[in-house]
Design an enzyme around this catalytic site. Structure first.
Site, PDB file in Angstrom:
ATOM      1  CD  GLU A  27      -2.861   1.096   2.443  1.00  0.00           C
ATOM      2  OE1 GLU A  27      -3.672   2.033   2.586  1.00  0.00           O
ATOM      3  OE2 GLU A  27      -2.841   0.093   3.184  1.00  0.00           O
ATOM      4  CG  ASN A  72      -7.594   2.444   5.552  1.00  0.00           C
ATOM      5  OD1 ASN A  72      -8.430   1.574   5.322  1.00  0.00           O
ATOM      6  ND2 ASN A  72      -7.096   2.650   6.760  1.00  0.00           N
ATOM      7  CG  ASN A 172      -9.402  -1.221   2.013  1.00  0.00           C
ATOM      8  OD1 ASN A 172      -8.945  -2.351   2.161  1.00  0.00           O
ATOM      9  ND2 ASN A 172      -9.311  -0.291   2.957  1.00  0.00           N
ATOM     10  CD  GLU A 173     -10.002  -2.182   6.385  1.00  0.00           C
ATOM     11  OE1 GLU A 173      -9.950  -1.033   6.887  1.00  0.00           O
ATOM     12  OE2 GLU A 173      -9.233  -3.103   6.718  1.00  0.00           O
ATOM     13  CE1 TYR A 244      -3.135  -6.200   9.284  1.00  0.00           C
ATOM     14  CE2 TYR A 244      -5.316  -5.220   9.385  1.00  0.00           C
ATOM     15  CZ  TYR A 244      -4.153  -5.475   8.691  1.00  0.00           C
ATOM     16  OH  TYR A 244      -3.998  -5.006   7.413  1.00  0.00           O
ATOM     17  CD  GLU A 292      -6.043  -4.603   4.826  1.00  0.00           C
ATOM     18  OE1 GLU A 292      -5.832  -4.305   6.026  1.00  0.00           O
ATOM     19  OE2 GLU A 292      -6.516  -3.799   3.995  1.00  0.00           O
ATOM     20  CD  GLN A 349       0.687  -2.395   3.625  1.00  0.00           C
ATOM     21  OE1 GLN A 349       1.593  -1.926   2.943  1.00  0.00           O
ATOM     22  NE2 GLN A 349      -0.358  -1.696   3.984  1.00  0.00           N
TER      23      GLN A 349
END
Length: 498
Positions: A27, A72, A172-173, A244, A292, A349
């Site tokens: 990212e 993001n 994304n999200e 996460y 992710e 990442q």
């Protein structure tokens, strides 16, 4: 000594491993791009300013797909800012991470990098501040060769042949209030359906990933997945999961038990996908893209002190320790146990930002989590066997947790069986047994383990091999039964074959 029994049958399979389960993520965040994979003026950079030392380490990881450019970041990104002559590219504020984006590295540079790193692209489109029209344009730019405006623009930028990107993320999200242009489930589902429909009109060969809820802990979880898929089921191929884990409480047994929570998470999302399938009376199944996942908590405090509107700050730079590596191994084992439905996954990442690889102006090195990822990625190809593990358990905040996380894979092409196992007992070794009489003539070909006396041990540029795999011995097959002793707090790869 604790004892565990592993039971497998070559005819009882979970599914074939899609190699994209070993994907990762780059990212425009912190030093992932700038000073990570791209660094003009570095003695390690090639003629395109791409860091050769980083490429070498990535190749060793055997990463088949890399998600880009966010995250993001993508929800406010104009991809056109990062193509064409660099002198004409605008510097812009990035509201996702409160930094200045120079746009000196963009779509075409990324595609050049994927070729050098022996990987492919998983491209995300901006469905936050933009929509279906922009999604159409970027697919046209990347994948067509028909003399249209955007395919000609790509050629004008020096790329005669299409990039032919096959895997695309629809935003994304999008349920996250931190996300630019975040939406309700019905708003996003409708947007994803229309964007996906138009993107596949441009190139019917592409696959699409719809956004699942941003996290298992979101209030929207569950109802979001149901509503979104009810809107866009026909257009999409995968649903994303993000999660996460951290050890803020410094409770290692609970931390390692996060594999239990992850397993429940995956099973829950599969159930929702199948409920929508039944409700809509569809034949196709929606697979999962766990795009992710990682350990992330070490850098939270230092990131609170970051200055706004700077370029490529040291951001989200978790320094990983040995217990983090054990959990990463357990998380990968958990995803493999769902290989019939988890087809894509991205360690978030890849470089500098919550990453297995770190760089400085004087070199690049492997963090502790690099090693389990590399071992499983390189040895974990083939078919996942239904692996029944009879092992002692312990209590955790996630429920009963097994002391042994384990999965077995069969590779018929290479005539091997590979066992991945984590002994989560922090004090005692564990004896494992596995009946292998179906695999006549097999022997122990290799046994590698990752262990350390200090759970908090880390790797640094000065001491990059402090936590690293070593050869193990003691595993053996007698009368068709594998036995091995796994030392306390350790990860093991045992390869069996003729």
């Amino acid at each position: 000594m604790k004892k565990s029994t592993i039971s497998i049958d070559k005819h009882f399979v979970v599914g074939d491993v899609d190699k994209r389960i070993y994907g990762s993520f780059i990212e425009h965040l912190g030093r992932a791009v700038y000073e990570g994979i791209y660094q003009p003026g570095s003695p390690f950079a090639d003629e395109q300013d791409l860091r050769k030392d980083v490429v070498k380490l990535i190749k060793e990881l055997n990463v088949p797909v890399v998600r880009y450019p966010g995250g993001n970041f993508v929800s406010g990104y104009h991809w056109e800012d990062g193509v064409g002559p660099k002198a004409e590219r605008p510097e812009k504020i990035d509201l996702a991470w409160n930094v200045i984006e120079t746009n000196q590295f963009g779509l075409n540079e990324f595609m050049d990098w994927t070729k050098k790193a022996d990987t492919t692209a998983m491209m995300a489109v901006n469905l936050g501040t933009r929509g279906a029209e922009d999604a159409k344009n970027i697919v046209e730019y990347c994948n067509l060769d028909c003399g249209s405006y955007y395919s000609n623009l790509r050629k004008k930028h020096g790329y005669e042949k299409p990039h032919d990107i096959k895997l695309w993320c629809l935003g994304n999200e999008m349920d996250g209030p931190w996300q630019m242009g975040h939406k309700t489930a019905s708003e996003y589902g409708r947007t994803a359906a229309e964007a996906g429909r138009i993107m596949k009109m441009v190139d019917p060969s592409i696959e699409l990933v719809a956004c699942g809820s941003s996290s298992l802990t979101m209030d929207t979880f569950g109802t979001w997945e149901d509503t979104v898929l009810s809107e866009c089921y026909d257009q999409v191929d995968y649903l994303s999961l993000h999660q996460y884990y951290g050890n803020q409480a410094n409770n290692t047994p609970d931390f390692l038990a996060n594999t239990v929570a992850m397993d429940k998470f995956i099973s829950s999302v599969i159930s929702i996908c199948d409920a929508v399938k039944a409700k809509k009376r569809k034949n196709k199944s929606i697979h999962l893209s766990f795009d992710e996942w990682n350990v992330w908590y070490h850098s939270h405090e230092q990131d609170q002190k970051l200055e706004r509107w700077v370029k490529a700050p040291h951001q989200l730079e978790d320094i990983y320790n040995f217990e983090d590596a054990l959990l990463v191994a357990g998380m990968m084992i958990t995803m493999l146990r769902h290989a019939d439905r988890v087809k894509v996954a991205c360690l978030a990442q890849l470089v500098n930002v919550i990453a297995p690889i770190m760089t400085s102006d004087t070199g690049a090195w492997k963090q502790t989590i690099y090693h389990p990822f590399a071992l499983i990625s390189n040895y974990g190809r083939g078919t996942v066997l239904n692996t029944i593990v009879d092992t002692p358990i312990y209590e955790s905040t996630h429920g009963d947790a097994p002391y042994l996380d384990c999965v077995c894979l069969m590779n018929e092409e290479e005539d091997t069986v590979t066992l991945f196992a984590v002994n989560k007992d922090l004090e005692s070794p564990m004896e494992i047994t596995c009946d292998l009489r179906q695999f006549s003539g097999y022997r122990v070909k290799d046994h590698v383990m990752l262990t350390h006396s200090d759970l908090k041990a880390i790797n640094t540029e000065e001491h990059p091999e402090n936590v690293a795999p070593v050869k193990a011995d003691g595993a053996k097959i007698e009368n068709g039964v594998l036995t091995a002793v796994l030392c306390d707090k350790s990860f093991h790869v045992i390869t069996l074959g003729k």
